[in-house]
Motif scaffolding. Sequence first.
Motif, mmCIF file in Angstrom:
data_model
loop_
_atom_site.group_PDB
_atom_site.id
_atom_site.type_symbol
_atom_site.label_atom_id
_atom_site.label_comp_id
_atom_site.label_asym_id
_atom_site.label_seq_id
_atom_site.Cartn_x
_atom_site.Cartn_y
_atom_site.Cartn_z
ATOM 1 N N ALA A 1 15.110 25.539 18.003
ATOM 2 C CA ALA A 1 14.566 24.254 18.723
ATOM 3 C C ALA A 1 15.432 23.564 19.502
ATOM 4 O O ALA A 1 15.105 22.916 20.291
ATOM 5 C CB ALA A 1 14.152 23.387 17.403
ATOM 6 N N HIS A 2 16.808 23.804 19.377
ATOM 7 C CA HIS A 2 17.764 23.171 20.332
ATOM 8 C C HIS A 2 17.628 23.672 21.853
ATOM 9 O O HIS A 2 17.990 23.141 22.572
ATOM 10 C CB HIS A 2 19.337 23.657 19.761
ATOM 11 C CG HIS A 2 19.647 22.788 18.880
ATOM 12 N ND1 HIS A 2 20.081 23.276 17.633
ATOM 13 C CD2 HIS A 2 19.846 21.393 18.608
ATOM 14 C CE1 HIS A 2 20.672 22.335 16.826
ATOM 15 N NE2 HIS A 2 20.381 21.241 17.388
ATOM 16 N N GLY A 3 16.919 24.730 21.858
ATOM 17 C CA GLY A 3 16.496 25.324 23.264
ATOM 18 C C GLY A 3 15.371 25.204 23.818
ATOM 19 O O GLY A 3 14.762 25.565 24.607
ATOM 20 N N SER A 4 14.320 24.235 22.988
ATOM 21 C CA SER A 4 12.925 24.232 23.181
ATOM 22 C C SER A 4 12.665 23.180 24.469
ATOM 23 O O SER A 4 11.434 22.995 24.802
ATOM 24 C CB SER A 4 12.302 23.569 21.873
ATOM 25 O OG SER A 4 12.681 22.264 21.766
ATOM 26 N N GLY A 5 13.326 22.329 24.727
ATOM 27 C CA GLY A 5 13.291 21.173 25.675
ATOM 28 C C GLY A 5 12.708 19.908 25.101
ATOM 29 O O GLY A 5 12.385 18.850 25.464
ATOM 30 N N GLY A 6 12.691 19.819 23.590
ATOM 31 C CA GLY A 6 12.115 18.739 22.971
ATOM 32 C C GLY A 6 13.357 17.902 22.400
ATOM 33 O O GLY A 6 14.191 17.860 23.177
ATOM 34 N N THR A 7 13.006 16.903 21.490
ATOM 35 C CA THR A 7 14.037 15.792 21.086
ATOM 36 C C THR A 7 15.415 16.622 20.767
ATOM 37 O O THR A 7 16.320 15.813 21.248
ATOM 38 C CB THR A 7 13.584 14.968 20.045
ATOM 39 O OG1 THR A 7 12.991 15.702 18.898
ATOM 40 C CG2 THR A 7 12.163 14.128 20.604
ATOM 41 N N LEU A 8 15.273 17.643 19.937
ATOM 42 C CA LEU A 8 16.492 18.054 19.402
ATOM 43 C C LEU A 8 17.464 18.438 20.407
ATOM 44 O O LEU A 8 18.472 18.437 20.672
ATOM 45 C CB LEU A 8 16.109 19.325 18.618
ATOM 46 C CG LEU A 8 17.073 19.572 17.539
ATOM 47 C CD1 LEU A 8 17.469 18.456 16.576
ATOM 48 C CD2 LEU A 8 16.318 20.868 16.609
ATOM 49 N N ALA A 9 16.614 19.344 21.737
ATOM 50 C CA ALA A 9 17.206 19.696 22.851
ATOM 51 C C ALA A 9 18.149 18.547 23.536
ATOM 52 O O ALA A 9 19.203 18.565 23.981
ATOM 53 C CB ALA A 9 16.424 20.507 23.758
ATOM 54 N N HIS A 10 17.210 17.463 23.747
ATOM 55 C CA HIS A 10 17.712 16.255 24.476
ATOM 56 C C HIS A 10 18.938 15.821 23.939
ATOM 57 O O HIS A 10 20.048 15.337 24.535
ATOM 58 C CB HIS A 10 16.651 15.353 24.671
ATOM 59 C CG HIS A 10 15.845 15.551 25.740
ATOM 60 N ND1 HIS A 10 14.652 16.154 25.733
ATOM 61 C CD2 HIS A 10 15.994 15.304 27.078
ATOM 62 C CE1 HIS A 10 14.198 16.294 27.027
ATOM 63 N NE2 HIS A 10 14.960 15.641 27.693
ATOM 64 N N ARG A 11 18.955 15.696 22.469
ATOM 65 C CA ARG A 11 19.862 15.112 21.706
ATOM 66 C C ARG A 11 21.276 15.975 21.965
ATOM 67 O O ARG A 11 22.405 15.513 21.941
ATOM 68 C CB ARG A 11 19.493 15.016 20.183
ATOM 69 C CG ARG A 11 20.275 13.477 19.619
ATOM 70 C CD ARG A 11 19.422 13.085 18.462
ATOM 71 N NE ARG A 11 19.562 14.160 17.444
ATOM 72 C CZ ARG A 11 18.581 13.891 16.602
ATOM 73 N NH1 ARG A 11 17.676 13.308 16.639
ATOM 74 N NH2 ARG A 11 18.739 14.816 15.602
#
Lengths: 333, 365
Positions: free
Chosen positions: A8-18
């Motif tokens: 999920a860190h590479g998904s472009g979502g909030t986790l990635a942004h953070r």
Amino acid sequence: MSDRILLAHGSGGTLAHRLVEERFVKPLLNPVLSKLDDAAVVDFAGRLAFTTDSYVVNPIFFPGGDIGRLAICGTTNDLAMSGARPVYLSLSFIIEEGFLLTDIDRIISSIRETTEEAEVKIVTGDTKVVDRGSADKVYINTAGIGVVPEGVSLSGRNAQPGDKVLLSGPIGDHGIAVMSKREGLDFSTKVESDCAPLCEMVAAMIAASPKIHCLRDPTRGGLATTLNELASQSNVRIVIEEERIPVRDEVLAACEMLGFDPLYVANEGKLVALVPASDAERVLAAMRKSKYGKEAVLIGEVKEGSSRVVMKTSLGTSRLIDMLTGDLLPRIC
Amino acid sequence: MKFASEFRQGKLAQGLLSKIRGASKRPARFMEFCGGHTVTIFRYGIRQALPETIMMLSGPGCPICVTANADLDKAIALARIPGLIIATFGDAIRVPGSYTSLQVARAEGADVRIVYSTLDALRIAEENPGRKVVFLGIGFETTAPTIAASVLQAKEDGLANYSVLSLHKLCPPVIKALLDSGEVALDGFICPGHVSAITGSKAWEFIARDYGISCVVAGFEPLDVLQSVDMLVAQVERGEPMVEIAYRRGVQPEGNTEALRLMDEVFEPCSAEWRGMGTIPDSGLRLKDDYRRFDAEKVFEIDPGPTREPSGCICGEILQGLKTPHDCPLFGEACTPEEPVGPCMVSSEGSCSTYYRYGGGGIER
């Protein structure tokens, strides 16, 4: 929260942004990077040098450095070898799922230190996460641009008979340091990688003599391969003297054990300069004054002839030095 | 550095060279048995520095090079058994057998691991109790004792999934076969340094006694080699062939008795096929019957299929000192270190690889 990289860190979502904002942008902050636009827009004047390289070294942390420092040194050194002063870098990560966040922090902290040392800014970047097993821990790509000062023209094709061959210090440290920590090969040695940004030394050398003909950093393939590239590009014969080439005792010992010739072992913080004889002493003095050139030496000279490298051995005989051919060396950069 | 730079000092080498030039009157042909010596001779340009009276020939002392295709094919066939792990020293993976190499088998999915010690192979066996691990025993008397020790250790630890494919070769029998063939005339041998550390210099006494050929055991630094040439020249000029040691820091006349005991405990001599030289009696080592459960040839049904020799390759003749790499039509053209046809181009101590890397022995004076 997990202490590891998730897909999920590479998904472009909030986790990635953070991840990007907290662990990459914050430590490396500068006005261009902080905009987080799709592309960095920067002011630039002069002749531009542009290069890119990918880093896949295994292990990622090794004595004297790590993949982060290597990714900055490798690319800024490539710019420096064209005579350019490195200005901006891009920084891209491909990370394997499950990679430790603390290791990301270690790498970024090392990148920050090295960019500060090399006086270069990271202005854009990217992060991808791949499934466990699809990559080995972490790969980094950096691209860099630099500005080439007026009147400087360096190329592997510029060597002239009569040029002196200068080497900035002992060879083989990086290759041996990395190999000493490799799984299955683990041996104890005091050797540390020479991994270092050379742009400050290059600027000093160019200030000492703008007439330098060629600069090159003897990375993979070692000094032997670099000299062969230069001899072939300039169609000259390069003659070096074995007894003048510095090799640390520990490196020599490891080479004996592993059956390597130090001439072919990688360096990441050394350079070779081909300089007109009239300016050689001046350039050598400038090298010796800089942090990474204290042990700089003159190792030989360029002669008329065709695309060959010849070494005078300690026995007074000569032999040809070939390029590196098929080997079993692990990933070292 | 201890034991390296002291033996590379230019001034001492020049002194030895001028002594040799002064002493050598009769034409003499010397063979360096070991690939390691060949490398030193080429790396330091020793051949061109010696007087014209002395001719140096390279011998069969490269374990990878002398391994027959039929044996390499066995190793490759083993690697293809699903689930099996092959542990091997590095160079062996690139050597082409009849049709392919371990390197290619690995790319196709075989589990082939490079190790630097037999202890690493034992560790792999311990960590993979559900899988069989086969160590490729390629080498001379130098490596055989450590492999014997690994078998004894596996027995002690009750490791049931570890075995050895023993392709070991013994040096004295091949030298005898070489001399008996009568094809190569020699005045002196530079005897192998590391092999002699195990066997002792007494292993070469038959060469001086039965064949009247001078012998000097040498180390691997340029001064070691020059000293051995100097001693050989002195013997030839005196006309008194004998066995001498120019490598006292590593070799005793009686050898390493503990290593010999280990070898003798686990292995027994057997006939072995040498590349280009055929089958030589008692020149190989196989596991004794007491250790048959560690013998890969007994543990597995190995079917390597028919063998084939690469056409045009003259490695066999090069290994016997009958020809040099420059006599081979493939050398440097069809056969290079990147794409080797014969094993002498693969091993870092093979004659062809050495000639290739060091430009034919230093063409420039």
